[in-house]
Design an enzyme around this catalytic site. Structure first.
Site, mmCIF file in Angstrom:
data_model
loop_
_atom_site.group_PDB
_atom_site.id
_atom_site.type_symbol
_atom_site.label_atom_id
_atom_site.label_comp_id
_atom_site.label_asym_id
_atom_site.label_seq_id
_atom_site.Cartn_x
_atom_site.Cartn_y
_atom_site.Cartn_z
ATOM 1 N N CYS A 95 0.823 -1.219 0.000
ATOM 2 C CA CYS A 95 0.000 0.000 0.000
ATOM 3 C C CYS A 95 0.851 1.261 0.000
ATOM 4 C CB CYS A 95 -0.915 0.024 1.226
ATOM 5 S SG CYS A 95 -2.004 1.480 1.241
ATOM 6 N N ARG A 112 -0.170 4.618 2.927
ATOM 7 C CA ARG A 112 -0.096 4.355 4.371
ATOM 8 C C ARG A 112 0.173 5.573 5.254
ATOM 9 N NH1 ARG A 112 4.001 -0.518 4.785
ATOM 10 N NH2 ARG A 112 4.544 -0.042 2.618
ATOM 11 N N TRP A 156 -9.344 5.995 -0.876
ATOM 12 C CA TRP A 156 -9.735 6.603 -2.149
ATOM 13 C C TRP A 156 -8.839 6.012 -3.221
ATOM 14 C CZ3 TRP A 156 -8.418 9.946 2.017
ATOM 15 C CH2 TRP A 156 -7.072 10.316 2.061
ATOM 16 N N GLU A 209 -5.002 3.446 -10.972
ATOM 17 C CA GLU A 209 -5.731 2.171 -10.820
ATOM 18 C C GLU A 209 -6.867 2.085 -11.837
ATOM 19 O OE1 GLU A 209 -6.341 0.838 -6.589
ATOM 20 O OE2 GLU A 209 -6.086 2.969 -6.269
HETATM 21 C C1 HEM Z 1 -6.465 6.361 1.670
HETATM 22 C C2 HEM Z 1 -6.129 6.130 0.412
HETATM 23 C C3 HEM Z 1 -5.435 4.888 -0.091
HETATM 24 C C4 HEM Z 1 -4.789 4.813 -1.280
HETATM 25 C C5 HEM Z 1 -4.621 5.940 -2.308
HETATM 26 C C6 HEM Z 1 -4.280 3.474 -1.403
HETATM 27 C C7 HEM Z 1 -3.604 3.015 -2.532
HETATM 28 C C8 HEM Z 1 -3.331 1.681 -2.768
HETATM 29 C C9 HEM Z 1 -2.935 1.146 -4.053
HETATM 30 C C10 HEM Z 1 -2.764 1.955 -5.340
HETATM 31 C C11 HEM Z 1 -2.748 -0.184 -3.900
HETATM 32 C C12 HEM Z 1 -2.328 -1.191 -4.979
HETATM 33 C C13 HEM Z 1 -3.640 -1.765 -5.524
HETATM 34 C C14 HEM Z 1 -3.456 -2.518 -6.820
HETATM 35 O O1 HEM Z 1 -2.381 -2.352 -7.443
HETATM 36 O O2 HEM Z 1 -4.388 -3.247 -7.227
HETATM 37 C C15 HEM Z 1 -3.019 -0.488 -2.505
HETATM 38 C C16 HEM Z 1 -2.907 -1.752 -1.970
HETATM 39 C C17 HEM Z 1 -3.347 -2.071 -0.693
HETATM 40 N N1 HEM Z 1 -3.873 -1.201 0.238
HETATM 41 FE FE1 HEM Z 1 -3.990 0.808 0.091
HETATM 42 N N2 HEM Z 1 -4.592 2.741 -0.294
HETATM 43 C C18 HEM Z 1 -5.320 3.564 0.537
HETATM 44 C C19 HEM Z 1 -5.905 3.198 1.741
HETATM 45 C C20 HEM Z 1 -5.878 1.905 2.272
HETATM 46 C C21 HEM Z 1 -6.606 1.498 3.457
HETATM 47 C C22 HEM Z 1 -7.543 2.395 4.260
HETATM 48 C C23 HEM Z 1 -6.300 0.181 3.673
HETATM 49 C C24 HEM Z 1 -6.746 -0.750 4.764
HETATM 50 C C25 HEM Z 1 -7.202 -0.334 5.954
HETATM 51 C C26 HEM Z 1 -5.374 -0.219 2.607
HETATM 52 C C27 HEM Z 1 -4.834 -1.487 2.490
HETATM 53 C C28 HEM Z 1 -4.214 -1.952 1.339
HETATM 54 C C29 HEM Z 1 -3.863 -3.357 1.113
HETATM 55 C C30 HEM Z 1 -4.062 -4.517 2.099
HETATM 56 C C31 HEM Z 1 -3.315 -3.439 -0.166
HETATM 57 C C32 HEM Z 1 -2.783 -4.706 -0.895
HETATM 58 C C33 HEM Z 1 -3.951 -5.400 -1.587
HETATM 59 C C34 HEM Z 1 -3.563 -6.720 -2.232
HETATM 60 O O3 HEM Z 1 -2.546 -7.330 -1.783
HETATM 61 O O4 HEM Z 1 -4.274 -7.162 -3.190
HETATM 62 N N3 HEM Z 1 -5.130 0.847 1.788
HETATM 63 N N4 HEM Z 1 -3.369 0.661 -1.835
HETATM 64 N N1 LIG Z 2 -7.211 2.544 -3.634
HETATM 65 C C1 LIG Z 2 -7.349 1.258 -3.284
HETATM 66 N N2 LIG Z 2 -6.848 0.330 -4.084
HETATM 67 C C2 LIG Z 2 -6.757 -1.015 -3.819
HETATM 68 C C3 LIG Z 2 -6.315 -1.485 -2.577
HETATM 69 C C4 LIG Z 2 -6.234 -2.862 -2.360
HETATM 70 C C5 LIG Z 2 -6.560 -3.771 -3.380
HETATM 71 C C6 LIG Z 2 -7.000 -3.269 -4.599
HETATM 72 C C7 LIG Z 2 -7.405 -4.201 -5.695
HETATM 73 O O1 LIG Z 2 -6.557 -5.326 -5.685
HETATM 74 C C8 LIG Z 2 -6.924 -6.233 -6.701
HETATM 75 C C9 LIG Z 2 -6.282 -7.557 -6.455
HETATM 76 C C10 LIG Z 2 -4.909 -7.439 -7.084
HETATM 77 N N3 LIG Z 2 -4.964 -6.251 -7.932
HETATM 78 C C11 LIG Z 2 -6.339 -5.778 -8.000
HETATM 79 C C12 LIG Z 2 -7.098 -1.929 -4.830
HETATM 80 C C13 LIG Z 2 -8.041 0.882 -2.057
HETATM 81 C C14 LIG Z 2 -9.038 -0.027 -1.863
HETATM 82 C C15 LIG Z 2 -9.419 -0.144 -0.502
HETATM 83 C C16 LIG Z 2 -8.698 0.682 0.319
HETATM 84 S S1 LIG Z 2 -7.623 1.585 -0.577
#
Ligand code: HEM
Ligand SMILES: N/C(=N/c1cccc(CO[C@@H]2CCNC2)c1)c1cccs1
Length: 361
Positions: A66, A69, A237, A242
């Site tokens: 993420c 963070r 958000w 994405e």
């Molecule tokens: C507040 C704005 C946030 C932004 C802009 C953001 C952005 C992102 C992005 C761009 C990814 C990669 C997603 C992908 O490539 O498919 C990601 C992954 C992730 N985010 Fe964040 N995030 C945010 C908030 C959060 C929150 C609130 C949580 C949990 C409480 C979180 C937990 C995660 C997790 C667990 C992943 C990995 C998902 C996976 O392994 O498939 N994020 N985030």
């Molecule tokens: N902006 C975000 N993006 C993502 C965060 C976590 C996971 C994903 C989608 O993950 C899918 C599974 C692997 N790639 C697509 C998107 C958030 C979703 C919920 C909190 S922040």
């Protein structure tokens, strides 16, 4: 090591870290005594509201993939461990959508349902995200989001029928215990969607592109101190890439780059013209412009990387090592234009954290 002893060790590690950071060191010994007793009596233990909230925040701070963070401490935590029936769960999910959307000023939130240890009525949310478009495969091609084809089939088997547009909002699908899953339509007035237009290219509107405003991941589990919450949907958000570089761009998603290039008047016969790159940049600019016009929170990948840099600095000054997954942290366009591309990250997995779990279908 018996799993109750293993559970106590995980609980002890979580209580020590969280109570230390919360300035409650003097309560650790007593709390651990009561947890030890609870585990001996029932094989598991129940988190206090404070432990649940801080555990969910730590799990976000530990999410190596993420980039968002920096804001980990501002997560809004909704405790729905009392929800028992599918209807109660669906109502809580609709409250989550409304609270998180907040008219476009998105509030990063998580709703936590009761843990898996209460095996008898295990709650499962079958959706990957609470808001997502249906996908269909016909002989002559695809309709909607191909990533949703399998889940859309499950919804249709349960009796749901969409209008077969490219943007059918899927229903919520919830199961409690061994019950057959139940599906619930999401009230349209709770759903924010953003039409995608371009500030300088009027022809963008002829593509009729749109996307939903709030990403709410609903298929991951949350582990805190050895307790696993199998239903804990969380939202932030979007980062613009994405939507603009993946969801609308990937060939196995909406595959819009050829159409974007066409309305831009680009020739697509030579790779070396970089027509795909020009189409990607303008599609991403359109996504960011449209969300801002609609007053819906979004972040561009340069700002997001700068925020992540501040997160790294704040963690270091707090005496903690930042862990990260480089391949996921770099944005899919202009990755080398961010500091992330140029450094290595330790991808050690810490808990609390969010994990993938087996699909219920
Ligand atoms: C507040 C704005 C946030 C932004 C802009 C953001 C952005 C992102 C992005 C761009 C990814 C990669 C997603 C992908 O490539 O498919 C990601 C992954 C992730 N985010 Fe964040 N995030 C945010 C908030 C959060 C929150 C609130 C949580 C949990 C409480 C979180 C937990 C995660 C997790 C667990 C992943 C990995 C998902 C996976 O392994 O498939 N994020 N985030
Ligand atoms: N902006 C975000 N993006 C993502 C965060 C976590 C996971 C994903 C989608 O993950 C899918 C599974 C692997 N790639 C697509 C998107 C958030 C979703 C919920 C909190 S922040």
């Amino acid at each position: 090591m018996t799993d109750t002893y293993d559970l106590f060790l995980k609980a002890k590690e979580f209580i020590q870290i969280s109570y230390h950071e919360l300035g409650k060191e003097e309560e650790i010994e007593e709390r651990l005594l009561s947890i030890k007793q609870e585990i001996e009596e029932s094989g598991q233990y129940v988190h206090t509201g404070i432990e649940l909230e801080y555990g969910a925040k730590l799990a976000w701070r530990n999410s190596n993939r993420c980039i968002g963070r920096l804001f980990w401490q501002s997560l809004h935590v909704m405790d729905e461990r009392g929800a028992e029936t599918e209807e109660e769960v669906a109502e809580a999910l609709i409250r989550h959508i409304e609270y998180a959307s907040n008219g476009g000023k998105i509030r990063p939130s998580i709703t936590i349902f009761k843990s898996k240890d209460k095996e008898k009525h295990r709650i499962r949310i079958w959706n990957h995200q609470l808001l997502r478009y249906a996908g269909y495969k016909f002989d002559e091609g695809y309709r909607g989001d191909p990533a949703s084809i399998e889940f859309t089939e499950v919804c249709r088997e349960l009796g749901w029928e969409g209008p077969y547009t490219d943007y059918d909002m899927l229903p919520l699908v919830v199961s409690a215990g061994e019950n057959r899953p139940k599906w619930f339509p999401i009230p349209e007035d709770r759903i924010i969607e953003v039409p995608i237009v371009h500030p300088e290219i009027p022809a963008f509107q002829d593509l009729f592109l749109k996307w939903y405003g709030v990403p709410i991941i609903s298929d991951m589990s949350l582990e805190i101190g050895g307790i696993v919450y199998g239903a804990a949907p969380f939202n932030g958000w979007y980062m613009g890439t994405e939507i603009g570089a993946r969801n609308l761009a990937d060939e196995e998603r909406y595959n819009m780059l050829p159409k974007v290039a066409s309305i831009m008047g680009l020739k697509t016969d030579l790779n070396s013209s970089l027509w795909k790159d020009r189409a990607l940049v303008e599609l991403n600019a359109a996504v960011l412009y449209s969300f801002k016009e609609a007053g819906v929170s979004i972040v561009d990948h340069h700002t997001a990387a700068a925020q992540f840099k501040r997160f790294e600095e704040r963690e270091e000054s707090s005496g903690r090592d930042v862990t990260g997954d480089w391949a996921w942290l770099i944005p899919p366009i202009s990755p080398a234009a961010t500091h992330i591309f140029h450094k290595n990250y330790n991808n050690e997995i810490k808990t609390p954290n969010y994990f993938y779990q087996k699909k219920p279908y």
